[in-house]
Write a protein that holds these residues in place. Structure first.
Motif, PDB file in Angstrom:
ATOM      1  N   GLU A  28      -0.980 -10.787  11.704  1.00 44.61           N
ATOM      2  CA  GLU A  28      -0.692 -11.932  10.862  1.00 44.61           C
ATOM      3  C   GLU A  28      -1.874 -12.893  10.947  1.00 44.61           C
ATOM      4  O   GLU A  28      -2.605 -12.903  11.932  1.00 44.61           O
ATOM      5  CB  GLU A  28       0.630 -12.546  11.282  1.00 44.61           C
TER       6      GLU A  28
ATOM      7  N   ASP B  96      -8.187 -10.611   5.476  1.00 46.39           N
ATOM      8  CA  ASP B  96      -6.831 -10.646   6.018  1.00 46.39           C
ATOM      9  C   ASP B  96      -5.934  -9.710   5.220  1.00 46.39           C
ATOM     10  O   ASP B  96      -5.668  -9.942   4.049  1.00 46.39           O
ATOM     11  CB  ASP B  96      -6.264 -12.070   5.970  1.00 46.39           C
ATOM     12  N   PHE B  97      -5.500  -8.641   5.880  1.00 49.49           N
ATOM     13  CA  PHE B  97      -4.583  -7.690   5.276  1.00 49.49           C
ATOM     14  C   PHE B  97      -3.310  -7.578   6.107  1.00 49.49           C
ATOM     15  O   PHE B  97      -2.581  -6.608   6.001  1.00 49.49           O
ATOM     16  CB  PHE B  97      -5.225  -6.297   5.187  1.00 49.49           C
TER      17      PHE B  97
ATOM     18  N   TRP C 253       0.280  -7.846   8.204  1.00 48.78           N
ATOM     19  CA  TRP C 253       1.705  -7.798   7.905  1.00 48.78           C
ATOM     20  C   TRP C 253       2.447  -7.899   9.229  1.00 48.78           C
ATOM     21  O   TRP C 253       1.844  -7.727  10.287  1.00 48.78           O
ATOM     22  CB  TRP C 253       2.069  -6.528   7.124  1.00 48.78           C
TER      23      TRP C 253
ATOM     24  N   PRO D 173       3.413  -2.029   5.686  1.00 48.76           N
ATOM     25  CA  PRO D 173       2.957  -2.824   4.545  1.00 48.76           C
ATOM     26  C   PRO D 173       3.373  -2.162   3.228  1.00 48.76           C
ATOM     27  O   PRO D 173       3.707  -0.981   3.192  1.00 48.76           O
ATOM     28  CB  PRO D 173       1.438  -2.800   4.699  1.00 48.76           C
TER      29      PRO D 173
ATOM     30  N   GLU E  27       0.814  -0.906  -2.076  1.00 47.12           N
ATOM     31  CA  GLU E  27      -0.334  -1.534  -2.743  1.00 47.12           C
ATOM     32  C   GLU E  27      -1.317  -2.092  -1.720  1.00 47.12           C
ATOM     33  O   GLU E  27      -2.521  -2.042  -1.913  1.00 47.12           O
ATOM     34  CB  GLU E  27       0.115  -2.680  -3.672  1.00 47.12           C
ATOM     35  N   LYS E  28      -0.782  -2.631  -0.610  1.00 46.46           N
ATOM     36  CA  LYS E  28      -1.651  -3.173   0.433  1.00 46.46           C
ATOM     37  C   LYS E  28      -2.427  -2.045   1.115  1.00 46.46           C
ATOM     38  O   LYS E  28      -3.614  -2.175   1.401  1.00 46.46           O
ATOM     39  CB  LYS E  28      -0.837  -3.953   1.467  1.00 46.46           C
TER      40      LYS E  28
ATOM     41  N   CYS F  80      -3.302   0.746  -0.258  1.00 40.08           N
ATOM     42  CA  CYS F  80      -4.334   1.132  -1.233  1.00 40.08           C
ATOM     43  C   CYS F  80      -5.505   0.157  -1.195  1.00 40.08           C
ATOM     44  O   CYS F  80      -6.669   0.574  -1.187  1.00 40.08           O
ATOM     45  CB  CYS F  80      -3.748   1.181  -2.644  1.00 40.08           C
ATOM     46  N   SER F  81      -5.204  -1.141  -1.156  1.00 35.34           N
ATOM     47  CA  SER F  81      -6.254  -2.168  -1.136  1.00 35.34           C
ATOM     48  C   SER F  81      -7.124  -2.061   0.112  1.00 35.34           C
ATOM     49  O   SER F  81      -8.348  -2.190   0.041  1.00 35.34           O
ATOM     50  CB  SER F  81      -5.642  -3.567  -1.197  1.00 35.34           C
ATOM     51  N   ILE F  82      -6.491  -1.835   1.254  1.00 36.26           N
ATOM     52  CA  ILE F  82      -7.245  -1.704   2.506  1.00 36.26           C
ATOM     53  C   ILE F  82      -8.186  -0.507   2.432  1.00 36.26           C
ATOM     54  O   ILE F  82      -9.375  -0.608   2.750  1.00 36.26           O
ATOM     55  CB  ILE F  82      -6.290  -1.574   3.713  1.00 36.26           C
TER      56      ILE F  82
ATOM     57  N   ARG G 270       0.147  -0.613  13.440  1.00 36.73           N
ATOM     58  CA  ARG G 270      -0.610  -1.098  12.282  1.00 36.73           C
ATOM     59  C   ARG G 270      -1.946  -0.375  12.182  1.00 36.73           C
ATOM     60  O   ARG G 270      -2.367   0.011  11.091  1.00 36.73           O
ATOM     61  CB  ARG G 270      -0.832  -2.604  12.362  1.00 36.73           C
TER      62      ARG G 270
END
Length: 196
Positions: free
Chosen positions: A56, A70-71, A73, A79, A82-83, A85-87, A113
């Motif tokens: 967090e 910052d990714f 959760w 997560p 979509e998160k 995928c973004s990472i 994580r």
């Protein structure tokens, strides 16, 4: 850094580093370790690394490097796809931008994580693979199995399979939102000794 038993810094591959702290790490020790890690990363990699904060949001993570993505959760959760995928896209973009670029994955809490991100990137890099990523996938798989699987949550493991299915095309996402309008219960459960 070796004197600290709380910090776990691992080169998963030559270009992917995991920095992990337990959630119960004392704040003073944690801050001290952050400074030491920042010094080590700066001396070894200069400014050629980006820090992915999977925890967090914390201001003190900026001590590791001014460029923090910052990714995060909540700990022990998974997560959104979509998160993930973004990472993976951000990692791939940074690593492919220059051969000396390095990704640092920061996590304070359960290692699950880290496992989600490493396993997801293994699948992602398999799709967008270059020849030299085969050895990296082997190293990532070893890290995932040796360090993360024992502490991973079932939902985290399930989401890795979902993500893999999305990449391979065996799972399709419904991009239309679903709304729950009402719930019908036939009979009220007996929650109290006097009746429902």
């Amino acid at each position: 850094m070796e004197s600290s038993c709380e910090l776990d810094l691992v080169y998963i591959t030559e270009r992917i580093i995991a920095v992990s702290y337990p959630s119960v790490a004392e704040e003073q020790s944690y801050s001290s370790n952050l400074r030491e890690v920042a010094h080590m990363l700066k001396s070894k990699h200069g400014n050629n690394y980006v820090l992915f904060n999977l925890s967090e949001r914390r201001r003190d993570v900026n001590k590791l490097h001014p460029k923090v993505l910052d990714f995060g959760w909540p700990d022990m959760h998974t997560p959104a796809l979509e998160k993930i995928c973004s990472i993976c896209k951000a990692m791939d973009t940074w690593l492919n931008a220059a051969p000396h670029n390095v990704v640092v994955l920061h996590n304070k809490g359960n290692r699950g994580r880290l496992g989600v991100v490493v396993a997801a990137y293994m699948h992602y890099s398999n799709i967008s693979a270059s020849a030299d990523q085969a050895l990296d996938r082997f190293a990532m798989k070893r890290f995932y199995e040796d360090k993360v699987v024992p502490v991973g949550q079932p939902s985290q493991k399930r989401y890795i399979h979902y993500f893999s299915g999305l990449l391979s095309g065996s799972i399709k996402m419904n991009n239309k939102p679903l709304f729950l309008h009402h719930v019908i219960m036939h009979g009220i459960p007996n929650f109290e000794s006097k009746g429902g």
